[in-house]
Write a protein that holds these residues in place. Structure first.
Motif, mmCIF file in Angstrom:
data_model
loop_
_atom_site.group_PDB
_atom_site.id
_atom_site.type_symbol
_atom_site.label_atom_id
_atom_site.label_comp_id
_atom_site.label_asym_id
_atom_site.label_seq_id
_atom_site.Cartn_x
_atom_site.Cartn_y
_atom_site.Cartn_z
ATOM 1 N N LEU A 25 13.444 -20.460 -34.701
ATOM 2 C CA LEU A 25 15.004 -20.912 -34.885
ATOM 3 C C LEU A 25 15.390 -22.053 -34.726
ATOM 4 C CD1 LEU A 25 17.019 -17.325 -34.088
ATOM 5 C CD2 LEU A 25 16.337 -18.186 -36.598
ATOM 6 N N ALA A 26 14.166 -23.452 -35.780
ATOM 7 C CA ALA A 26 14.444 -24.571 -35.249
ATOM 8 C C ALA A 26 16.543 -24.870 -35.636
ATOM 9 C CB ALA A 26 13.891 -25.839 -36.020
ATOM 10 N N THR A 27 16.537 -26.019 -34.726
ATOM 11 C CA THR A 27 18.110 -26.197 -35.191
ATOM 12 C C THR A 27 17.685 -28.168 -34.527
ATOM 13 O OG1 THR A 27 18.241 -26.557 -32.530
ATOM 14 C CG2 THR A 27 19.003 -24.878 -33.286
ATOM 15 N N PRO A 28 18.944 -28.719 -35.147
ATOM 16 C CA PRO A 28 18.786 -30.207 -35.500
ATOM 17 C C PRO A 28 18.810 -30.741 -34.032
ATOM 18 C CG PRO A 28 20.817 -28.671 -36.927
ATOM 19 C CD PRO A 28 20.318 -28.094 -35.630
ATOM 20 N N THR A 73 11.518 -33.510 -37.082
ATOM 21 C CA THR A 73 13.200 -33.868 -37.463
ATOM 22 C C THR A 73 13.915 -31.984 -38.578
ATOM 23 O OG1 THR A 73 13.405 -35.732 -38.471
ATOM 24 C CG2 THR A 73 14.751 -35.270 -39.224
ATOM 25 N N VAL A 74 14.576 -31.726 -38.226
ATOM 26 C CA VAL A 74 15.188 -30.887 -37.867
ATOM 27 C C VAL A 74 16.815 -31.274 -39.582
ATOM 28 C CG1 VAL A 74 16.147 -28.053 -37.696
ATOM 29 C CG2 VAL A 74 14.463 -29.041 -36.377
ATOM 30 N N LEU A 75 17.237 -30.589 -39.456
ATOM 31 C CA LEU A 75 17.738 -31.075 -41.045
ATOM 32 C C LEU A 75 19.421 -29.450 -40.609
ATOM 33 C CD1 LEU A 75 16.350 -32.732 -43.787
ATOM 34 C CD2 LEU A 75 17.249 -33.692 -41.364
ATOM 35 N N LYS A 89 9.055 -21.553 -27.549
ATOM 36 C CA LYS A 89 7.683 -20.435 -26.677
ATOM 37 C C LYS A 89 6.605 -21.382 -26.989
ATOM 38 C CE LYS A 89 10.232 -16.476 -28.014
ATOM 39 N NZ LYS A 89 9.596 -14.980 -29.641
ATOM 40 N N ALA A 90 5.493 -20.676 -26.443
ATOM 41 C CA ALA A 90 4.241 -21.518 -26.422
ATOM 42 C C ALA A 90 3.202 -20.541 -25.856
ATOM 43 C CB ALA A 90 3.738 -22.066 -25.292
ATOM 44 N N ALA A 116 11.872 -29.850 -41.031
ATOM 45 C CA ALA A 116 11.992 -28.299 -41.036
ATOM 46 C C ALA A 116 13.423 -28.564 -41.257
ATOM 47 C CB ALA A 116 11.868 -28.283 -40.110
ATOM 48 N N VAL A 117 13.990 -27.312 -41.661
ATOM 49 C CA VAL A 117 15.379 -26.585 -42.048
ATOM 50 C C VAL A 117 16.096 -25.836 -41.127
ATOM 51 C CG1 VAL A 117 15.604 -27.022 -44.346
ATOM 52 C CG2 VAL A 117 14.662 -24.832 -43.083
ATOM 53 N N THR A 118 16.839 -26.095 -40.205
ATOM 54 C CA THR A 118 17.694 -25.315 -39.804
ATOM 55 C C THR A 118 17.402 -23.540 -39.580
ATOM 56 O OG1 THR A 118 19.769 -27.181 -39.202
ATOM 57 C CG2 THR A 118 19.803 -24.484 -38.333
ATOM 58 N N GLY A 119 17.061 -22.897 -38.662
ATOM 59 C CA GLY A 119 16.758 -22.146 -38.322
ATOM 60 C C GLY A 119 15.688 -20.983 -38.978
ATOM 61 N N GLY A 120 14.592 -22.584 -39.606
ATOM 62 C CA GLY A 120 13.557 -22.026 -39.858
ATOM 63 C C GLY A 120 12.565 -21.862 -38.687
ATOM 64 N N LYS A 121 11.251 -21.804 -38.739
ATOM 65 C CA LYS A 121 10.236 -21.293 -37.533
ATOM 66 C C LYS A 121 9.047 -23.051 -38.055
ATOM 67 C CE LYS A 121 6.171 -19.124 -36.446
ATOM 68 N NZ LYS A 121 5.430 -17.646 -35.608
#
Lengths: 113, 113
Positions: free
Chosen positions: A80-83, A111-113, A65-66, A13-18
């Motif tokens: 908002l995914a982070t590395p 993996t969050v890029l 969240k769940a 995933a990319v940073t900031g993505g869900k």
């Protein structure tokens, strides 16, 4: 055969993505859990659930969240995914009457890029 | 803070020797202590467990020794086999509704033939 199935098994995933990680169990267990595993930290509890419609915060819930829409399904959501959330995530189910006996899925590597 | 501690981080033994894995905990409300075994690429699986009312639990070549006063326990693997090579996690829980587990950071065991 009773099982805990996770999807996807691998995710970039990319940073900031869900990101949504899904878990399905056929054990008919009331309780379900999300853990993350990182070297040196073992497994750390993120969220858990007593049953459909319930979610509880674990030890490290920030940024996650769940959702437990049914007995069988339990999702972990990263809005908002982070590395720093790069990790291996494990879902588990457990019976209320069997303290500490959890059944784990095979894990989802994120993996969050 | 780490409520469940394990040592050593890694351990190498020869086939046939006894491997000793150590675990300690801080929270006096913990009363159930399972050990999980994890092979690479898989989720953890319950190996053996003990409750705080016992001081020893045996299952084949695997034995847990428990010292409640010192808040310490150990897992002994006798006659170690190459197939025992895995990471072992000590965990702890209270007797509670959802039985969420707190895990240690794990001990990686390598058994050389």
């Amino acid at each position: 055969e009773a099982a805990v199935t996770q999807s996807p098994r691998n995710k970039v995933a990319v940073t900031g993505g869900k990101v949504t990680l899904s878990c399905n169990q056929t054990n008919n267990h009331n309780n379900m859990y999300w853990y993350r595993q990182d070297t040196g930290h073992g497994l750390r509890l993120i969220h858990y659930s007593y049953g459909a419609g319930s979610t509880e915060k674990g030890d490290i819930p920030d940024g996650y969240k769940a959702s437990r829409p049914s007995q069988e399904n339990f999702s972990l959501i990263l809005e908002l995914a982070t590395p720093s959330q790069t990790s291996v995530y494990f879902c588990a189910s457990g019976d209320t009457g069997r303290a500490g006996q959890l059944y784990f899925g095979e894990g989802s590597k994120l993996t969050v890029l | 803070q780490q409520q469940v501690r394990q040592s050593p981080q890694s351990l190498t033994v020869w086939e046939g020797e006894t491997a000793i894995l150590n675990c300690s905990y801080e929270d006096s409300t913990f009363n159930y202590f399972p050990w999980y075994q994890q092979f690479p690429g898989e989720g953890p699986a319950l190996l053996i467990s003990i409750s705080s009312v016992s001081d020893k639990k045996e299952d084949g070549r695997f034995t847990i020794f428990f010292n409640k006063r010192e808040k310490k326990l150990s897992l002994h693997i006798t006659d170690s086999q190459p197939g025992d090579s895995a990471t072992y996690f000590c965990a702890a829980s209270e007797t509670g509704f959802a039985s969420a587990l707190t895990f240690g950071s794990g001990t990686k065991v390598i058994v050389l033939p």
